[in-house]
Scaffold this motif. Structure first.
Motif, PDB file in Angstrom:
ATOM      1  N   LYS A 336       0.830  -1.201   0.000  1.00 16.25           N
ATOM      2  CA  LYS A 336       0.000   0.000   0.000  1.00 16.25           C
ATOM      3  C   LYS A 336       0.866   1.254   0.000  1.00 16.25           C
ATOM      4  CE  LYS A 336      -3.867   0.192   2.268  1.00 16.25           C
ATOM      5  NZ  LYS A 336      -4.897   0.309   3.343  1.00 16.25           N
ATOM      6  N   SER A 337       1.972   1.237   0.727  1.00 17.51           N
ATOM      7  CA  SER A 337       2.832   2.419   0.763  1.00 17.51           C
ATOM      8  C   SER A 337       3.457   2.692  -0.599  1.00 17.51           C
ATOM      9  CB  SER A 337       3.917   2.264   1.834  1.00 17.51           C
ATOM     10  OG  SER A 337       4.870   1.276   1.472  1.00 17.51           O
ATOM     11  N   ILE A 338       3.786   1.620  -1.350  1.00 20.48           N
ATOM     12  CA  ILE A 338       4.318   1.804  -2.702  1.00 20.48           C
ATOM     13  C   ILE A 338       3.244   2.405  -3.610  1.00 20.48           C
ATOM     14  CG2 ILE A 338       5.126   0.587  -4.764  1.00 20.48           C
ATOM     15  CD1 ILE A 338       7.310   0.761  -2.767  1.00 20.48           C
ATOM     16  N   LEU A 339       2.018   1.916  -3.505  1.00 20.98           N
ATOM     17  CA  LEU A 339       0.923   2.476  -4.306  1.00 20.98           C
ATOM     18  C   LEU A 339       0.717   3.951  -3.994  1.00 20.98           C
ATOM     19  CD1 LEU A 339      -1.923  -0.208  -4.392  1.00 20.98           C
ATOM     20  CD2 LEU A 339      -0.162   0.271  -6.105  1.00 20.98           C
ATOM     21  N   GLU A 340       0.799   4.301  -2.727  1.00 19.40           N
ATOM     22  CA  GLU A 340       0.620   5.710  -2.338  1.00 19.40           C
ATOM     23  C   GLU A 340       1.718   6.580  -2.932  1.00 19.40           C
ATOM     24  OE1 GLU A 340       0.445   5.496   1.890  1.00 19.40           O
ATOM     25  OE2 GLU A 340      -1.649   4.848   1.928  1.00 19.40           O
ATOM     26  N   GLU A 341       2.947   6.048  -2.974  1.00 21.68           N
ATOM     27  CA  GLU A 341       4.034   6.818  -3.593  1.00 21.68           C
ATOM     28  C   GLU A 341       3.768   7.018  -5.081  1.00 21.68           C
ATOM     29  OE1 GLU A 341       8.749   6.415  -4.768  1.00 21.68           O
ATOM     30  OE2 GLU A 341       7.965   5.178  -3.143  1.00 21.68           O
ATOM     31  N   PHE A 342       3.363   5.966  -5.762  1.00 25.50           N
ATOM     32  CA  PHE A 342       3.079   6.078  -7.190  1.00 25.50           C
ATOM     33  C   PHE A 342       1.906   7.031  -7.444  1.00 25.50           C
ATOM     34  CE2 PHE A 342       4.844   1.531  -8.088  1.00 25.50           C
ATOM     35  CZ  PHE A 342       6.122   1.997  -7.849  1.00 25.50           C
ATOM     36  N   SER A 343       0.934   7.012  -6.549  1.00 25.65           N
ATOM     37  CA  SER A 343      -0.234   7.888  -6.717  1.00 25.65           C
ATOM     38  C   SER A 343       0.151   9.355  -6.600  1.00 25.65           C
ATOM     39  CB  SER A 343      -1.307   7.544  -5.681  1.00 25.65           C
ATOM     40  OG  SER A 343      -1.768   6.216  -5.845  1.00 25.65           O
ATOM     41  N   GLY A 344       1.268   9.635  -5.941  1.00 22.38           N
ATOM     42  CA  GLY A 344       1.720  11.007  -5.788  1.00 22.38           C
ATOM     43  C   GLY A 344       2.489  11.547  -6.976  1.00 22.38           C
ATOM     44  N   LEU A 345       2.733  10.693  -7.983  1.00 28.84           N
ATOM     45  CA  LEU A 345       3.445  11.163  -9.170  1.00 28.84           C
ATOM     46  C   LEU A 345       2.563  12.146  -9.941  1.00 28.84           C
ATOM     47  CD1 LEU A 345       4.888   7.751 -10.426  1.00 28.84           C
ATOM     48  CD2 LEU A 345       6.221   9.671  -9.514  1.00 28.84           C
ATOM     49  N   PRO A 346       3.103  13.306 -10.320  1.00 31.26           N
ATOM     50  CA  PRO A 346       2.300  14.261 -11.104  1.00 31.26           C
ATOM     51  C   PRO A 346       2.033  13.733 -12.504  1.00 31.26           C
ATOM     52  CG  PRO A 346       4.570  15.024 -10.902  1.00 31.26           C
ATOM     53  CD  PRO A 346       4.447  13.810 -10.024  1.00 31.26           C
ATOM     54  N   LYS A 347       1.018  14.276 -13.151  1.00 30.31           N
ATOM     55  CA  LYS A 347       0.684  13.847 -14.509  1.00 30.31           C
ATOM     56  C   LYS A 347       1.792  14.182 -15.495  1.00 30.31           C
ATOM     57  CE  LYS A 347      -4.357  14.080 -14.055  1.00 30.31           C
ATOM     58  NZ  LYS A 347      -5.611  14.690 -14.576  1.00 30.31           N
ATOM     59  N   SER A 348       2.423  15.328 -15.310  1.00 28.50           N
ATOM     60  CA  SER A 348       3.522  15.732 -16.194  1.00 28.50           C
ATOM     61  C   SER A 348       4.749  16.032 -15.340  1.00 28.50           C
ATOM     62  CB  SER A 348       3.120  16.959 -17.016  1.00 28.50           C
ATOM     63  OG  SER A 348       1.994  16.681 -17.817  1.00 28.50           O
ATOM     64  N   PRO A 349       5.440  14.996 -14.868  1.00 30.16           N
ATOM     65  CA  PRO A 349       6.564  15.206 -13.960  1.00 30.16           C
ATOM     66  C   PRO A 349       7.769  15.821 -14.661  1.00 30.16           C
ATOM     67  CG  PRO A 349       6.412  12.912 -14.566  1.00 30.16           C
ATOM     68  CD  PRO A 349       5.208  13.577 -15.148  1.00 30.16           C
ATOM     69  N   LYS A 350       8.551  16.564 -13.907  1.00 29.45           N
ATOM     70  CA  LYS A 350       9.805  17.122 -14.402  1.00 29.45           C
ATOM     71  C   LYS A 350      10.880  16.051 -14.265  1.00 29.45           C
ATOM     72  CE  LYS A 350      12.576  21.343 -13.942  1.00 29.45           C
ATOM     73  NZ  LYS A 350      12.772  22.580 -13.143  1.00 29.45           N
ATOM     74  N   MET A 351      11.363  15.530 -15.381  1.00 30.04           N
ATOM     75  CA  MET A 351      12.242  14.367 -15.368  1.00 30.04           C
ATOM     76  C   MET A 351      13.529  14.596 -14.585  1.00 30.04           C
ATOM     77  SD  MET A 351      10.648  11.937 -16.753  1.00 30.04           S
ATOM     78  CE  MET A 351       9.043  11.869 -17.572  1.00 30.04           C
ATOM     79  N   THR A 352      13.988  15.837 -14.527  1.00 32.51           N
ATOM     80  CA  THR A 352      15.215  16.115 -13.787  1.00 32.51           C
ATOM     81  C   THR A 352      15.058  15.857 -12.292  1.00 32.51           C
ATOM     82  OG1 THR A 352      14.546  18.430 -13.617  1.00 32.51           O
ATOM     83  CG2 THR A 352      16.021  17.838 -15.421  1.00 32.51           C
TER      84      THR A 352
END
Length: 556
Positions: A336-352
């Motif tokens: 569940k903690s891994i899913l929560e981390e992935f859910s926090g990824l923005p739609k258009s993340p800054k790759m840097t």
């Protein structure tokens, strides 16, 4: 109690091997004969051989003694899956012999991330330093025989169970660093031997002048090691700080030479595992040299997963103890903690702002089943619309001025922390191998496991089977991979004889072996996979991801 005869026998083998070993010679690119590259390497971790393991004994005794009342609690010949018992020699020998017979002629180097001694889980038979060293010597001997003798570089790392007491390592030089300098003398390039004796870290050019592997001693970052200062800013001579200072020099040197680097070690870099200051420094260094680092490979957790190092981890939150929050989340379930981390990824993340950590499952069937990974990487150059030449001289990135620490860093609480003193420019390059598929980029991996370990016995040895792979099916064969692949000299990511029968010919549209469909393992590809797994509508993908995490078992 079981006798020590097996250990005596192994010690004799080690002594014979030590006498027969050639003297160490200085490592230089000129002395290394050019090797034909296969575009693959092995990652193996956490073998945990146990000299006291005895078949048909009770699992409650760490599979060391007593016959259990119930047969389902009985230890098995080749190892006991989903138990708290370590590996019998039958399993570790079978695994290394299998890798030698099936894979040694198909790979370019070996990343071996530690824990080659049993757990300290039996108070009736406590571990000793001599036993730990003996087990490490024996595994190292087989690594030399199976891989080094063929000219395949082997890059070991120190595990938290490779030291005594486990988890505890004082600043070096000390008896442990000196002992492992002897055990791994054929793996450590001579120029780094003194560095290793000081801190048990070093680097190897696995492809001279092109690709290096930095082997970290994560014991100096691990927050269970209570005899170090945890990279405190006010303690510049803390062994964790000295190690990161050294890594910084190596990365800058490799960057100036236009080389690429794999970062490896035992304990993965996370807020749960590392001292807060060590974690901050590791994240910052990983992002600052994103154009040089191909990826981060670790073991220790025995759970198959990946996660991200993010620029947000360097922010200061005065009213929030982020480490406490992460530990609270993990108590509700690691999956569940891994899913929560992935859910926090923005739609258009800054790759840097991202780096990716891959954590491989273990050989030891504690608490799951044995597994290993074969990675593939690009040795032919770009396969996109236009081939991109490898960049030898890169420009510096820009200063990270978007993190405003001014107010917080004036307070006594944060003034003397690393977060307030990380102002070096970050080196980012969209066309670097970590970001765009080109020469040396990681392309994918195939994971092999042993799901029928519980059915193996003296007459029926176990078998490794393909569990899954990250590749899309069309990349397995040159005719399907496209004209660009054929023109550039197609390299099979997985040799055909080592694929299941159903995947050996092109034309398969769907397969249980290809759940992720990743065209490569660059940072954008990992972020896209994380976003897909975070999507609640993708229940089938989530279910598969969870199954792979725990290798078909239950989350602890």
């Amino acid at each position: 109690m079981r006798t020590f005869s097996s250990l005596t026998f192994l010690a004799a083998l080690v002594l014979e091997d030590a006498i027969a070993s050639p003297a160490q010679v200085p490592f230089t690119a000129e002395l290394s004969k050019p090797r034909k590259l296969h575009g693959r390497f092995l990652h193996i971790t956490d073998m945990h051989p146990d000299p006291y393991y005895t078949p048909k004994t009770s699992q409650s005794t760490a599979c060391h003694r007593k016959k259990p009342k119930k047969k389902k609690q009985e230890s098995l010949y080749y190892g006991t899956p989903y138990s708290e018992c370590d590996s019998p020699f039958q399993l570790t020998n079978f695994t290394l012999d299998y890798l030698h017979d099936k894979w040694a002629d198909e790979i370019d180097f070996v990343i071996w991330t530690g824990d080659n001694a049993r757990h300290d889980n039996d108070r009736h038979v406590p571990r000793t330093p001599s036993e730990i060293y003996m087990l490490n010597r024996e595994v190292a001997k087989k690594m030399r025989k199976h891989f080094s003798s063929k000219g395949i570089p082997v890059v070991p790392s120190l595990g938290n169970n490779d030291v005594w007491p486990h988890n505890i390592l004082t600043p070096g030089p000390n008896s442990i660093t000196n002992e492992f300098a002897q055990i791994w003398t054929s793996f450590i390039p001579f120029p780094y031997l003194q560095v290793f004796q000081r801190g048990a870290y070093y680097t190897v050019e696995v492809i001279p002048d092109e690709v290096a592997v930095i082997s970290l001693n994560t014991m100096y970052f691990y927050d269970s090691n209570k005899v170090v200062s945890g990279c405190a800013f006010i303690e510049p001579n803390d062994p964790g700080n000295l190690q990161i200072d050294w890594v910084e020099v190596q990365l800058e040197m490799y960057r100036n030479r236009g080389m690429q680097v794999w970062m490896t070690g035992h304990v993965p870099p996370s807020a749960d595992n590392y001292f807060p200051e060590c974690y901050v420094r590791y994240v910052e260094l990983s992002l600052r040299y994103q154009d040089t680092i191909l990826g981060h490979l670790f073991g220790h957790m025995n759970v198959d997963h990946f996660f991200f190092l993010e620029a947000a981890d360097l922010n200061i939150f005065p009213n929030l103890d982020s480490k406490t929050e992460l530990k609270t989340e993990s108590q509700s379930g690691f999956y569940k903690s891994i899913l929560e981390e992935f859910s926090g990824l923005p739609k258009s993340p800054k790759m840097t702002d991202y780096a990716v950590v891959n954590v491989a499952p273990a050989v030891v069937p504690n608490p799951y089943v044995p597994a290993f990974r074969i990675f593939s990487y690009n040795i032919t150059g770009g396969i996109s619309n236009q081939e991109k030449p490898q960049i030898k001289k890169r420009k510096h990135g820009e200063h990270r001025t978007d993190r405003n620490h001014t107010a917080s860093c004036e307070s006594p609480e944060y003034r003397d922390t690393w977060q307030c003193h990380l102002d070096r420019p970050w080196n980012s390059d969209p066309s670097s191998p970590a970001r765009t598929n080109q020469k040396w980029s990681p392309l994918g991996y195939a994971q092999y496991w042993m799901p029928k370990l519980g059915k193996a016995d003296k007459k029926t040895p176990p078998q490794f089977e393909l569990e899954y792979m990250t590749y899309p099916l069309e990349l397995l064969h040159p005719a399907v991979a496209g004209p660009e692949a054929s023109a550039s000299g197609f390299v099979y990511p997985v040799p055909l004889p080592l694929l299941p029968e159903s995947l050996r010919t092109p034309g398969v549209e769907k397969s249980k072996y290809a759940p992720y469909q990743m065209r490569d393992l660059t940072i954008p590809s990992w972020i896209r996979l994380g976003q897909r797994i975070a999507d609640e509508k993708r229940r089938k993908l989530r279910k598969r991801f969870r199954k792979y995490m725990f290798l078909g078992g239950d989350e602890e």
